[in-house]
Motif scaffolding. Structure first.
Motif, mmCIF file in Angstrom:
data_model
loop_
_atom_site.group_PDB
_atom_site.id
_atom_site.type_symbol
_atom_site.label_atom_id
_atom_site.label_comp_id
_atom_site.label_asym_id
_atom_site.label_seq_id
_atom_site.Cartn_x
_atom_site.Cartn_y
_atom_site.Cartn_z
ATOM 1 N N LYS A 255 0.864 -1.181 0.000
ATOM 2 C CA LYS A 255 0.000 0.000 0.000
ATOM 3 C C LYS A 255 0.898 1.227 0.000
ATOM 4 O O LYS A 255 1.276 1.769 1.033
ATOM 5 N N GLY A 256 1.277 1.645 -1.207
ATOM 6 C CA GLY A 256 2.294 2.687 -1.370
ATOM 7 C C GLY A 256 3.645 2.062 -1.619
ATOM 8 O O GLY A 256 3.858 0.864 -1.411
ATOM 9 N N GLY A 257 4.571 2.869 -2.147
ATOM 10 C CA GLY A 257 5.942 2.426 -2.248
ATOM 11 C C GLY A 257 6.297 1.588 -3.447
ATOM 12 O O GLY A 257 7.158 0.701 -3.346
ATOM 13 N N ASP A 258 5.675 1.837 -4.616
ATOM 14 C CA ASP A 258 6.200 1.229 -5.836
ATOM 15 C C ASP A 258 7.652 1.667 -6.004
ATOM 16 O O ASP A 258 8.019 2.785 -5.623
ATOM 17 N N ASP A 281 -3.398 -4.221 5.396
ATOM 18 C CA ASP A 281 -4.225 -4.203 6.596
ATOM 19 C C ASP A 281 -3.890 -3.052 7.533
ATOM 20 O O ASP A 281 -4.442 -2.945 8.631
ATOM 21 N N GLY A 282 -2.977 -2.170 7.102
ATOM 22 C CA GLY A 282 -2.630 -0.986 7.880
ATOM 23 C C GLY A 282 -1.382 -1.116 8.723
ATOM 24 O O GLY A 282 -0.882 -0.122 9.264
#
Length: 388
Positions: A255-258, A281-282
């Motif tokens: 979730k982010g960080g390509d 999941d956060g």
């Protein structure tokens, strides 16, 4: 192999008729840094050539007028720039589902004389497991004038096969030194990316027959470890060499960080110990700058672009782009141009294509070609606007 050229030409005629550690300093791209470009501002015209069922990869034949296109459900097509196509038989059965199916296709560096092509695909295993595989075969015509693969030989497999249908990676490329390079995803299992008893979550270097070069960084550490050139990758969906012979890799973060990474011999890129994104999941993941022993990305994207392929542009049709890299984007529905200044990389432009883009390639003519994702994915040609 003496008859490879005539058979390939005959098939073509058929289609015509029917960063520390020496890694570049990282930059971060955000929505404010890069916006989509209006259609009227694009420096190219877009022309549709053909439509496919979930196209995944493409590779041009030496004649420059035909290319091979894979469809994820398991078909290999030979396509002319006039849009006509023929199916190539002899493709192995694929484990189709989720992110799995038929994947990449590349030509052997000596394809003009040996007719050899390489394909990657998801392969079923025991007890509902799957893994990526790479096979090579000779592309020939049959007595009826159709195309087929002969002498197909599997030369590499992901170890181990696991349950699930994601993060195969399985992009393949030949380097200027003639070695075969394979990107292997961690199959959404996290820890294998750091496990040297597995080739998941790695970039691998092999001879063209699948054997292991004696000078690989972990040669002698066991058969699987001996394949490894770099580790700590998540879902590497693009590998490409620049004009200096450097290997670059682009991968999907969580979730982010390509990430865009310069791949170095024996280097560890940290996943899942570090990432510039977090778990879906956060749960947080420490950023790269908290553990500098891991190579950090040259560019990190949040929000993500969902990169799906990578090339370096060397053509003359767009002179100002020579030396740039291009990444295709899925969730971003974009074509992203990456510029380089010495050892630094940055996003230079982002073109909104209005559809998920599965692959980008440079044609022998210097134009860019895109494959859209999905059941009605189009092959698009991007050429300089007409001056007529």
């Amino acid at each position: 192999m003496r008859n490879a050229i005539p058979t390939i030409l005959a098939l073509a005629l058929l289609v015509a008729c029917s960063d520390g550690n020496g890694t570049p300093a990282a930059t971060t791209a955000t929505d404010d840094a890069s916006q989509g470009m209006e259609t009227s501002d694009r420096p190219f015209a877009v022309n549709e050539i053909a439509v496919f069922d979930e196209p995944w990869a493409m590779s041009f034949l030496p004649d420059g007028q035909h290319l091979l296109v894979t469809q994820k459900p398991g078909q290999l097509k030979l396509v002319g720039l006039d849009g006509r196509s023929a199916e190539i038989t002899g493709v192995p059965e694929v484990a189709y589902g989720g992110q799995g199916g038929l994947g990449d296709v590349v030509l052997h560096p000596d394809f003009s004389s040996n007719g050899m092509i390489y394909i990657s695909y998801a392969e079923a295993g025991e007890r509902d497991t799957r893994g990526a595989a790479v096979a090579r075969a000779r592309l020939v015509t049959d007595a009826k004038g159709g195309g087929k693969l002969t002498g197909l030989e599997v030369i590499w497999r992901q170890v181990p096969k696991v349950k699930g249908e994601g993060h195969y990676g399985h992009r393949i490329a030949f380097g200027p030194d003639g070695y075969l390079w394979i990107s292997s995803g961690e199959r959404q299992k996290f820890d294998p990316a750091q496990d040297m008893a597995s080739n998941l979550g790695k970039v691998l270097r092999l001879n063209d027959d699948g054997t292991i070069p004696a000078d690989n960084p972990f040669a002698g550490d066991g058969k699987v470890a001996s394949q490894v050139w770099s580790l700590g990758h998540r879902n590497p969906l693009g590998i490409a060499f620049n004009a200096k012979g450097e290997l670059w890799e682009i991968e999907m973060g969580p979730k982010g960080g390509d990430e865009l990474n310069l791949i170095e011999r024996g280097a560890n890129y940290g996943y899942p110990i570090v990432s510039n994104g977090d778990h879906y999941d956060g749960r947080p993941i420490p950023d790269h700058d908290t553990q500098p022993q891991f190579n950090a990305p040259a560019i990190s994207w949040t929000p993500v672009i969902s990169p799906s392929s990578l090339i370096f542009y060397s053509g003359d049709r767009f002179p100002s782009w020579k030396g740039s890299a291009f990444a295709s984007g899925l969730s971003s529905q974009s074509l992203v141009r990456i510029a380089f200044d010495g050892d630094r990389a940055s996003e230079a432009e982002r073109f909104d294509m209005g559809e998920r883009i599965r692959a980008v390639a440079q044609g022998p003519d210097g134009d860019l070609y895109l494959l859209e994702d999905g059941p009605k994915g189009r092959l698009l040609r991007l050429a300089p606007p007409s001056t007529e």
